[in-house]
Design a protein around this motif. Structure first.
Motif, PDB file in Angstrom:
ATOM      1  N   LEU A  44      -2.890  -8.776  -6.243  1.00  0.00           N
ATOM      2  CA  LEU A  44      -2.701  -9.640  -4.924  1.00  0.00           C
ATOM      3  C   LEU A  44      -1.493  -9.819  -4.360  1.00  0.00           C
ATOM      4  CD1 LEU A  44      -5.955 -11.640  -5.082  1.00  0.00           C
ATOM      5  CD2 LEU A  44      -5.726  -9.650  -3.733  1.00  0.00           C
ATOM      6  N   ARG A  45      -0.364  -9.666  -5.392  1.00  0.00           N
ATOM      7  CA  ARG A  45       0.815  -9.814  -4.944  1.00  0.00           C
ATOM      8  C   ARG A  45       1.453  -8.729  -3.778  1.00  0.00           C
ATOM      9  NH1 ARG A  45       2.172  -9.764 -11.425  1.00  0.00           N
ATOM     10  NH2 ARG A  45       1.780 -11.978 -11.866  1.00  0.00           N
ATOM     11  N   SER A  46       2.123  -9.264  -2.830  1.00  0.00           N
ATOM     12  CA  SER A  46       2.578  -8.404  -1.778  1.00  0.00           C
ATOM     13  C   SER A  46       3.350  -7.502  -2.532  1.00  0.00           C
ATOM     14  CB  SER A  46       3.280  -9.376  -0.818  1.00  0.00           C
ATOM     15  OG  SER A  46       2.521 -10.103   0.190  1.00  0.00           O
ATOM     16  N   ALA A  47       3.684  -6.325  -1.472  1.00  0.00           N
ATOM     17  CA  ALA A  47       4.630  -5.258  -1.963  1.00  0.00           C
ATOM     18  C   ALA A  47       6.037  -6.090  -1.716  1.00  0.00           C
ATOM     19  CB  ALA A  47       4.256  -4.041  -0.963  1.00  0.00           C
ATOM     20  N   VAL A  48       6.850  -5.567  -2.546  1.00  0.00           N
ATOM     21  CA  VAL A  48       8.440  -6.016  -2.092  1.00  0.00           C
ATOM     22  C   VAL A  48       9.002  -4.745  -1.548  1.00  0.00           C
ATOM     23  CG1 VAL A  48      10.387  -7.063  -3.511  1.00  0.00           C
ATOM     24  CG2 VAL A  48       8.300  -7.510  -4.427  1.00  0.00           C
ATOM     25  N   PRO A  49       9.495  -5.204  -0.291  1.00  0.00           N
ATOM     26  CA  PRO A  49      10.454  -4.205  -0.004  1.00  0.00           C
ATOM     27  C   PRO A  49      11.687  -3.703  -0.544  1.00  0.00           C
ATOM     28  CG  PRO A  49       9.726  -5.760   1.942  1.00  0.00           C
ATOM     29  CD  PRO A  49       9.250  -6.446   0.313  1.00  0.00           C
ATOM     30  N   VAL A  50      12.005  -2.457  -0.424  1.00  0.00           N
ATOM     31  CA  VAL A  50      13.141  -1.832  -0.930  1.00  0.00           C
ATOM     32  C   VAL A  50      13.600  -0.552  -0.035  1.00  0.00           C
ATOM     33  CG1 VAL A  50      12.569  -2.358  -3.474  1.00  0.00           C
ATOM     34  CG2 VAL A  50      11.945  -0.167  -2.461  1.00  0.00           C
ATOM     35  N   HIS A  51      14.825  -0.274  -0.122  1.00  0.00           N
ATOM     36  CA  HIS A  51      15.289   0.744   0.781  1.00  0.00           C
ATOM     37  C   HIS A  51      14.730   2.015   0.155  1.00  0.00           C
ATOM     38  CE1 HIS A  51      18.257  -1.568   3.290  1.00  0.00           C
ATOM     39  NE2 HIS A  51      18.454  -2.130   2.570  1.00  0.00           N
ATOM     40  N   GLU A  52      14.151   2.772   0.908  1.00  0.00           N
ATOM     41  CA  GLU A  52      13.700   4.200   0.302  1.00  0.00           C
ATOM     42  C   GLU A  52      13.925   5.183   1.498  1.00  0.00           C
ATOM     43  OE1 GLU A  52       9.723   4.514  -1.230  1.00  0.00           O
ATOM     44  OE2 GLU A  52       9.432   2.251  -0.802  1.00  0.00           O
ATOM     45  N   PRO A  53      14.082   6.512   0.874  1.00  0.00           N
ATOM     46  CA  PRO A  53      14.227   7.615   1.934  1.00  0.00           C
ATOM     47  C   PRO A  53      13.105   7.918   2.518  1.00  0.00           C
ATOM     48  CG  PRO A  53      14.266   8.252  -0.287  1.00  0.00           C
ATOM     49  CD  PRO A  53      14.247   6.802  -0.444  1.00  0.00           C
ATOM     50  N   ILE A  54      12.819   8.525   3.707  1.00  0.00           N
ATOM     51  CA  ILE A  54      11.979   9.050   4.347  1.00  0.00           C
ATOM     52  C   ILE A  54      11.018  10.157   3.391  1.00  0.00           C
ATOM     53  CG2 ILE A  54      10.924  10.416   6.295  1.00  0.00           C
ATOM     54  CD1 ILE A  54      11.762   7.522   6.911  1.00  0.00           C
ATOM     55  N   SER A  55       9.833  10.036   3.405  1.00  0.00           N
ATOM     56  CA  SER A  55       9.124  10.978   2.491  1.00  0.00           C
ATOM     57  C   SER A  55       9.394  12.388   2.842  1.00  0.00           C
ATOM     58  CB  SER A  55       7.881  10.576   2.351  1.00  0.00           C
ATOM     59  OG  SER A  55       7.533   9.349   1.742  1.00  0.00           O
TER      60      SER A  55
END
Length: 275
Positions: A44-55
């Motif tokens: 139930l922990r929220s996702a932690v935003p990280v920099h990611e390239p476009i898929s």
């Protein structure tokens, strides 16, 4: 957070129509359904935003059920209100639009136009509960619904019994720091794991572990929760977890995500067996 009674939840799911509307030929279930257990505290922990390239997959304009959808060039400044739905068992374990595997216990979501992946904050306008999710799939292909949430995200927002809820969806702009409920306070020494995959088959995870590059094998562990085994890397410090996440995603595990390491000794993962 008040937990919904599981029997009430199951009854509600059977009374409601499928929350995700889309092609169903490749799925074993005709209608969607809830799983047999509720999410754990760690799920139930929220996702932690990280920099990611476009898929490389899932980011072209497309056509579904007679409608054309244009994928947004950028999520910066995106805010929208409308209705959210959720999807569960029918889609669990199947490929998402950007080539990952859908895990109904992860904090993920589907959207028709946002770039994949995009991190968004979702607020249930009925109760003001919020969750941060990672958009990695397309949908919902249903009028007036703007986002399809994973089972875990919908549970956290308190919308399982109703099936849908009015929400506000806000894209997270990583160019400016944003406080996330699960991030550690300044000066804390919290550690993190990187979850690669979940399966009920421990032998499958052992094989996957043997196929990892040596530098990842050395820190590979498993955690068992309600019969589900999770292949994880770590624990590592919060600072190192960002680099590790990027490395493992570029090594063939684009669906990997961060999870805060359990604090109690009883929750410490066990080492994956080599045979």
């Amino acid at each position: 957070m008040k937990c919904s009674n599981l029997s009430t939840l199951m009854l509600s799911v059977f009374l409601l129509s499928s929350c995700s509307s889309g092609p169903s030929g490749r799925y074993s279930q005709h209608e969607d359904s809830a799983p047999t257990r509720l999410p754990t505290e760690s799920e139930l922990r929220s996702a932690v935003p990280v920099h990611e390239p476009i898929s490389p997959q899932g980011n072209r304009d497309y056509r579904v059920l007679g409608n054309n959808y244009e994928v947004m060039d950028s999520a910066v400044g995106y805010v929208e209100e409308g209705y959210a739905s959720w999807y569960g068992n029918k889609f669990h374990g199947h490929l998402t639009s950007n080539g990952e595997y859908y895990d109904m216990y992860s904090m993920s979501a589907a959207h028709t136009r946002l770039p994949l992946p995009t991190y968004v904050k979702v607020t249930n306008l009925n109760n003001d509960r919020t969750v941060t999710v990672r958009v990695n799939d397309r949908g919902p292909f249903h009028p007036e619904r703007i986002i399809d949430l994973s089972f875990a995200a919908a549970y956290k927002l308190g919308m399982l019994d109703s099936g849908t809820a009015p929400v506000r969806v806000e894209a997270i702009n990583l160019k400016t720091p944003m406080r996330v409920e699960d991030q550690s306070a300044p000066g804390s020494q919290s550690n993190y794991h990187i979850q690669l995959v979940a399966s009920s088959d421990i032998n499958r995870l052992s094989q996957l572990k043997r196929n990892l590059p040596p530098k990842f094998q050395e820190i590979a562990t498993t955690e068992k929760t309600d019969g589900l085994h999770k292949l994880m890397l770590g624990p590592v410090s919060e600072q190192k977890s960002y680099d590790l996440l990027e490395q493992i995603r570029s090594s063939g595990y684009p669906q990997a995500f961060r999870v805060k390491a359990a604090q109690s000794q009883t929750d410490t993962p066990d080492a994956v067996q080599q045979n």
